[in-house]
Design an enzyme around this catalytic site. Structure first.
Site, PDB file in Angstrom:
ATOM      1  N   HIS A  54      39.607-108.043 -32.907  1.00 23.50           N
ATOM      2  CA  HIS A  54      40.156-106.722 -32.638  1.00 23.50           C
ATOM      3  C   HIS A  54      41.517-106.913 -31.963  1.00 23.50           C
ATOM      4  CE1 HIS A  54      39.217-102.314 -31.444  1.00 23.50           C
ATOM      5  NE2 HIS A  54      40.515-102.503 -31.503  1.00 23.50           N
ATOM      6  N   GLU A  86      39.398-105.380 -36.820  1.00 21.56           N
ATOM      7  CA  GLU A  86      39.198-104.043 -36.264  1.00 21.56           C
ATOM      8  C   GLU A  86      40.484-103.548 -35.617  1.00 21.56           C
ATOM      9  OE1 GLU A  86      36.036-104.722 -33.467  1.00 21.56           O
ATOM     10  OE2 GLU A  86      34.536-104.298 -34.984  1.00 21.56           O
ATOM     11  N   HIS A 207      28.771-103.241 -30.664  1.00 17.25           N
ATOM     12  CA  HIS A 207      29.208-102.938 -29.295  1.00 17.25           C
ATOM     13  C   HIS A 207      28.040-103.013 -28.316  1.00 17.25           C
ATOM     14  CE1 HIS A 207      32.705-101.861 -26.771  1.00 17.25           C
ATOM     15  NE2 HIS A 207      31.739-101.589 -25.926  1.00 17.25           N
ATOM     16  N   ASP A 208      28.121-103.986 -27.424  1.00 12.68           N
ATOM     17  CA  ASP A 208      27.090-104.241 -26.410  1.00 12.68           C
ATOM     18  C   ASP A 208      25.756-104.681 -26.995  1.00 12.68           C
ATOM     19  OD1 ASP A 208      28.151-101.837 -23.857  1.00 12.68           O
ATOM     20  OD2 ASP A 208      28.802-103.886 -24.313  1.00 12.68           O
ATOM     21  N   HIS A 231      31.103-109.712 -26.841  1.00  8.13           N
ATOM     22  CA  HIS A 231      31.041-109.893 -25.388  1.00  8.13           C
ATOM     23  C   HIS A 231      29.801-110.684 -24.967  1.00  8.13           C
ATOM     24  CE1 HIS A 231      32.394-108.784 -21.322  1.00  8.13           C
ATOM     25  NE2 HIS A 231      31.106-108.909 -21.039  1.00  8.13           N
TER      26      HIS A 231
HETATM   27  C1  LIG Z   1      35.005-101.774 -31.799  1.00 10.58           C
HETATM   28  C2  LIG Z   1      34.156-102.433 -30.798  1.00 10.58           C
HETATM   29  O1  LIG Z   1      33.232-101.886 -30.276  1.00 10.58           O
HETATM   30  C3  LIG Z   1      34.436-103.811 -30.481  1.00 10.58           C
HETATM   31  O2  LIG Z   1      34.530-104.483 -31.651  1.00 10.58           O
HETATM   32  C4  LIG Z   1      35.748-104.053 -29.816  1.00 10.58           C
HETATM   33  O3  LIG Z   1      36.325-105.165 -30.411  1.00 10.58           O
HETATM   34  C5  LIG Z   1      35.570-104.373 -28.385  1.00 10.58           C
HETATM   35  O4  LIG Z   1      36.866-104.593 -27.897  1.00 10.58           O
HETATM   36  P1  LIG Z   1      37.075-105.470 -26.578  1.00 10.58           P
HETATM   37  O5  LIG Z   1      36.578-106.870 -26.905  1.00 10.58           O
HETATM   38  O6  LIG Z   1      38.570-105.386 -26.357  1.00 10.58           O
HETATM   39  O7  LIG Z   1      36.244-104.824 -25.507  1.00 10.58           O
HETATM   40  N1  LIG Z   2      32.375-104.024 -33.418  1.00 12.18           N
HETATM   41  C1  LIG Z   2      31.699-104.576 -32.265  1.00 12.18           C
HETATM   42  C2  LIG Z   2      32.252-105.933 -31.975  1.00 12.18           C
HETATM   43  O1  LIG Z   2      32.949-106.506 -32.795  1.00 12.18           O
HETATM   44  C3  LIG Z   2      31.940-106.607 -30.709  1.00 12.18           C
HETATM   45  O2  LIG Z   2      31.566-105.714 -29.691  1.00 12.18           O
HETATM   46  P1  LIG Z   2      30.991-106.401 -28.349  1.00 12.18           P
HETATM   47  O3  LIG Z   2      29.808-107.222 -28.761  1.00 12.18           O
HETATM   48  O4  LIG Z   2      32.093-107.260 -27.782  1.00 12.18           O
HETATM   49  O5  LIG Z   2      30.615-105.252 -27.458  1.00 12.18           O
END
Ligand SMILES: CC(=O)[C@@H](O)[C@H](O)COP(=O)(O)O
Ligand SMILES: NCC(=O)COP(=O)(O)O
Length: 257
Positions: A54, A86, A207-208, A231
């Site tokens: 992203h 993304e 996401h999460d 993450h």
């Molecule tokens: C779109 C989404 O939910 C994630 O893919 C995004 O890449 C999180 O971005 P950060 O890693 O900058 O928190």
């Molecule tokens: N689109 C979600 C992503 O690529 C990663 O989200 P996260 O696991 O870092 O919250």
């Protein structure tokens, strides 16, 4: 490195590893470590099906050169692997789409300064301005996924603007676990996925997501073709390493059946 031609054919949900947080740590010094390319190659060697990045406009983590280098690496060494980029198509995402034609572009309605992604597109408000950019990306051979809240009533409109897929924004699911709302929230995600499928869309999620919540989500929500996880994945990799972490997430997917 030699070309990795081992088949990436798989049934079930694909694991796409988001490398944002590897880049975030790297950027704290001018030493080039930890390497984003090494992380990608090691996770792919361990069986990951794709890589997600992203590249935010402020380059806080993934930089443009990361995107170009990953695109080249995957094209040269990993022909069966998907590259998912993304971003906000009204900011910098379309430049990457036009120049690199990734397998998938995930349109995310983030502002340039927000700390992380925290909402999906809304319809009809976003339809008119999204439609031409979705058409342009698809004409370039790029699959388009729209980042969406779990709102069943929005799925037909997402299809109507030309999207191929939706990515269900799963922070709400993750945050609800262990609360009195958990079952109702998970049921809403399942309903949103069914509405997307009924509208002719394919379904991604992200996401999460983590090792703690992934299997439950995939057991309850039908038809998820790809989860993109960053993450929690990178946090786990700090303790377990990329290979063991990749295999652990693949096991979570396998346990979903
Ligand atoms: C779109 C989404 O939910 C994630 O893919 C995004 O890449 C999180 O971005 P950060 O890693 O900058 O928190
Ligand atoms: N689109 C979600 C992503 O690529 C990663 O989200 P996260 O696991 O870092 O919250």
């Amino acid at each position: 490195m030699n070309t990795h031609t081992t088949s990436r054919k798989h049934t079930g949900t694909a694991l796409s590893v988001n490398l944002n947080k590897v880049a975030l740590v790297r950027n704290t010094r001018e030493l080039g470590i930890p390497s984003v390319l090494f992380a990608a190659a090691t996770c792919l060697d361990a069986g990951a099906h794709g890589i997600t990045v992203h590249p935010r406009p402020d380059a806080r983590h993934i930089r443009a050169e990361d995107v170009h280098q990953l695109s080249a690496l995957i094209a040269k060494e990993w022909p069966g692997v998907e590259f998912n980029v993304e971003g906000n198509p009204f900011h910098n995402l379309m430049d990457f789409v036009r120049e690199l034609r990734p397998h998938q572009a995930t349109f995310v309605p983030d502002s340039e300064t927000q700390s992380t992604s925290d909402h999906g597109w809304t319809f009809p408000e976003d339809a008119a301005r999204l439609r031409p950019l979705i058409a342009e990306a698809k004409a370039l051979g790029v699959r388009v996924s729209l980042f969406m809240d779990p709102e069943p009533e929005m799925m037909a409109a997402a299809k109507a603007v030309g999207a191929d897929r939706v990515e269900l924004y799963t922070e709400g699911y993750a945050a609800s676990r262990g609360t009195s709302r958990a079952d109702a929230v998970l049921a809403l995600y399942a309903e949103a996925a069914r509405a997307a499928l009924a509208a002719g869309l394919e379904v991604n999620a992200g996401h999460d997501l983590s090792r703690e919540n992934l299997t439950e989500f995939l057991r309850a929500v039908p038809g998820v073709l790809e989860v993109s996880i960053g993450h929690a994945f990178v946090a786990d990799a700090l303790e377990l390493g990329y290979e063991a972490t990749t295999k652990s997430y693949l096991q979570c997917i396998a346990e979903a059946g």
